[in-house]
Design an enzyme around this catalytic site. Structure first.
Site, PDB file in Angstrom:
ATOM      1  N   HIS A  18       0.839  -1.191   0.000  1.00 11.36           N
ATOM      2  CA  HIS A  18       0.000   0.000   0.000  1.00 11.36           C
ATOM      3  C   HIS A  18       0.874   1.241   0.000  1.00 11.36           C
ATOM      4  O   HIS A  18       2.047   1.196   0.377  1.00 11.36           O
ATOM      5  CB  HIS A  18      -0.923   0.017   1.228  1.00 11.36           C
ATOM      6  CG  HIS A  18      -0.194  -0.015   2.537  1.00 11.36           C
ATOM      7  ND1 HIS A  18       0.310  -1.186   3.069  1.00 11.36           N
ATOM      8  CD2 HIS A  18       0.132   0.948   3.428  1.00 11.36           C
ATOM      9  CE1 HIS A  18       0.903  -0.929   4.209  1.00 11.36           C
ATOM     10  NE2 HIS A  18       0.820   0.376   4.455  1.00 11.36           N
ATOM     11  N   CYS A  42       1.968   3.780  11.866  1.00 12.48           N
ATOM     12  CA  CYS A  42       2.939   3.282  10.892  1.00 12.48           C
ATOM     13  C   CYS A  42       3.256   4.415   9.920  1.00 12.48           C
ATOM     14  O   CYS A  42       2.561   5.431   9.897  1.00 12.48           O
ATOM     15  CB  CYS A  42       2.403   2.053  10.156  1.00 12.48           C
ATOM     16  SG  CYS A  42       1.012   2.380   9.049  1.00 12.48           S
TER      17      CYS A  42
END
Length: 666
Positions: A65, A182
């Site tokens: 992603h 993240c």
């Protein structure tokens, strides 16, 4: 979610053998649907995210992603592989692959939906239903939430069958607050949160998670935080407002640990609470255990890698001071001549209508900005090691380095000593009554005393002698020695195009500006000239022999003219990523030529950045431009030669390579 996934974005027979091929196959479906405008550019962004941290998860899941400027709207593509694809998960290959694409400026609503998907991936009933899906439409409906997966326990899932919690049995439950984050803030952030919440339910604890993701974050309620018995940080980027959690037992790990072993983290924080160990920010770290900073990065990351990160932390904070100060000093010299350094203070003598007064103003502001270089370098090296407690001893050590003429090297050592001193103090057990004043009084006081003693009386003088020797060596550079240094610096600047090796060469040059002399100014000129070559060479090559490059590369080549002229080496990264074995050696050859010629021509530069826009501030500017042109021509010629010599791409392979439909030059 239904707007993000459709049947034509699902491949239930994904045949790719590698994660790169899988990403390309799914991304091509996004291109066909008009969701991605530049396939190669988008894949480069996916690869860059993958390089930060593998996206494989336990349970046979891969979630490549990224955020990308080449994405028109948030999109999800799904592939199911019979053979499995290695995404770096500890338990083996992934058979379920989700490619998540978010625009660079995606709104919170879309990102919240993507985060919801990330949470679903932690549900075995959901992933089991995807493995059993018989058609792309069925899989798309499951992902979009139009069908509900039911397990043997019913629609509520396994949690419905769980036994009574501690609260139901009349006991006060153990309370945990957690933060997950993240680098991208799309997938791992929310998957870690979901895993922790489920593990908390199974363990009978009350666990509330603050997800600091791309969709923003809502701070934990102060009452919830105050009542918490322990804290879990599962993060790969700094926790925002970390001081809120001070004074509580804390477990600090990477975000993947939150995804893969949440039950262990809960057990660990409960164990720390039982022993009365407070390891929150600003409190002493658990004696005998690594501190959160020491645990930063991947689990197998060595101290060499951590040392590089600490040093680069200091350099990154120092560079703005170098840029502002260096350019102001250069402007002062350009407007007022070389004697401007003898001008009196503008606070006492300033004439609004005289150019010399304005030149003196620029020069003196720049000089003051330069005065912060070494303290900022040392302070933020210590900050990279020990967080905010390292700032005070780091700045003090850097200031001492200036006082004893230890210069740039003194700042490097002072920062490391300061950070190490703070980490050592944090490992000492202290009474609970003193913990509140540790970060404000005790740590700054003790660490400053230790760093000051070492810098003034132990290591400062030897470092100052070494700095003086380096300065004298740079001052005496001439002839073959200067050319050899230019070659080495040119090779380093072009080796990884803005990466660690490039940054080391740049930091070496910038450090010389802290104590400028003829040699250090030559080094700065050579470094900037060599760094301009790779993007300029790629721009020239795409202009001269465009048919050797893809359409995307030819478009990137147009932008590379401006990036190269502005001294932004990263402008060549798209070309290097697509064809590293040809582009990087060619770039290094051109950079070496330019670095050598710049040193041979005795070009000098007082500004640390600016590219062609600071040419008037360069010594021997015409010869400097000649050095840049020569390296650019050499590099472009080699790229063209190497690409022309390659074998034609077979039709079967051309469909999956970045060089699709690019004819080979005669």
């Amino acid at each position: 979610m239904s707007s993000m996934i459709a049947a034509d974005l699902v491949d239930l027979d994904l045949s790719a053998a590698t994660k790169e091929a899988a990403a390309r196959s799914l991304a091509e479906r996004m291109v066909a649907r008009g969701r991605v405008t530049d396939l190669d550019g988008f894949l480069a962004d996916v690869a860059a995210r993958e390089a930060q941290m593998p996206t494989g998860l336990d349970g046979g899941i891969g979630i490549p992603h990224c955020r990308s400027a080449h994405v028109t709207e948030p999109t999800l593509a799904f592939g199911r592989s019979a053979a499995g694809i290695d995404f770096g998960a500890p338990d083996g290959p992934a058979d379920l692959v989700f490619l998540i694409a978010a625009p660079a400026g995606a709104d919170d609503a879309h990102l919240t939906i993507l985060s919801a998907l990330a949470r679903h991936l932690m549900d075995p009933e959901f992933t089991g239903a995807l493995r059993a899906a018989t058609s792309p439409a069925e899989a798309a409906a499951l992902i979009a939430g139009e069908e509900q997966a039911e397990g043997p326990e019913g629609p509520e899932g396994p949690e419905a069958a769980a036994g009574p919690t501690a609260a139901e049995e009349g006991e006060a439950p153990f309370r945990i607050v957690a933060v997950t984050s993240c680098p991208t803030g799309i997938a791992h952030t929310y998957m870690a949160a979901e895993a922790l919440e489920k593990a908390g339910q199974a363990a009978g604890v009350e666990l509330v998670v603050e997800t600091q993701g791309s969709a923003g974050f809502t701070r934990l309620d102060p009452a919830t935080l105050a009542a918490a018995d322990g804290v879990i940080f599962a993060h790969d980027v700094p926790v925002r407002d970390k001081e809120r959690f001070a004074g509580k037992p804390t477990v600090d790990v990477g975000v993947k640990a939150g995804v893969n072993r949440p039950a262990e983290l809960i057990a660990e924080v409960r164990d720390k609470a039982a022993r009365g160990e407070l390891t929150a920010p600003g409190s002493p770290a658990d004696a005998g255990r690594p501190t959160p900073v020491e645990n930063a990065g991947e689990p197998d990351e060595g101290y060499g890698t951590k040392l590089r990160k600490w040093l680069m932390s200091g350099v990154s904070y120092m560079v703005p001071f170098v840029a502002a100060g260096g350019l102001l000093i250069a402007l002062g010299f350009a407007l007022g001549g070389w004697d401007i350094n003898k001008a009196p203070s503008v606070a006492e003598h300033f004439a609004w209508g005289q150019v010399d007064s304005w030149a003196a103003l620029m020069f003196q502001i720049g000089g003051l900005a330069f005065g912060f270089l070494v303290p900022v370098l040392a302070g933020y090296i210590a900050y990279g090691m020990a967080d905010r407690p390292g700032l005070v001893p780091g700045f003090v050590g850097g200031a001492i380095a200036l006082t004893i003429n230890a210069g740039f090297l003194g700042g490097l050592v002072a920062g490391l000593v300061a950070g190490g001193t703070v980490l050592a103090i944090q490992k000492v057990r202290i009474p609970a009554a003193l913990r509140g004043i540790m970060p404000v009084v005790v740590i700054p006081l003790l660490s400053s005393i230790v760093v000051g003693f070492l810098m003034f009386l132990v290591i400062g003088k030897p470092i100052a002698s070494l700095q003086n020797a380096l300065t004298d060596w740079l001052s005496g550079l001439s002839g073959a020695n200067a050319v050899i240094l230019g070659v080495i610096l040119g090779l380093m600047m072009c080796f990884d195009l803005g990466g660690p090796v490039n940054k080391v060469a740049y930091a070496f040059a910038v450090g010389g500006l802290a104590t400028p002399n003829e040699g250090s100014l030559k080094v700065m000129a050579a470094v900037m000239a060599a760094g301009m070559v790779p993007p300029l060479a790629m721009a020239l090559a795409t202009t001269v022999r465009g048919r050797l490059f893809t359409k995307t590369e030819r478009e990137n080549g147009k932008a590379a003219w401006v990036l190269g002229a502005s001294f932004i080496s990263e402008g060549a990264i798209p070309f290097a990523a697509a064809d590293p074995l040809r582009v990087i050696p060619a770039a290094m050859a051109g950079g070496a030529v330019t670095g050598a010629l710049s040193m041979a021509f005795e070009c000098t530069l007082r500004a640390p950045h600016g590219g062609v826009f600071v040419i008037p501030l360069i010594g021997n500017p015409l010869l400097y431009l000649l050095a840049i042109v020569a390296g650019t021509v050499v590099s472009a010629s080699l790229v063209i030669l190497l690409k022309s010599a390659r074998k034609p791409v077979p039709p079967a392979v051309a469909e999956t390579t970045t060089e699709v439909k690019v004819p080979v030059a005669a």
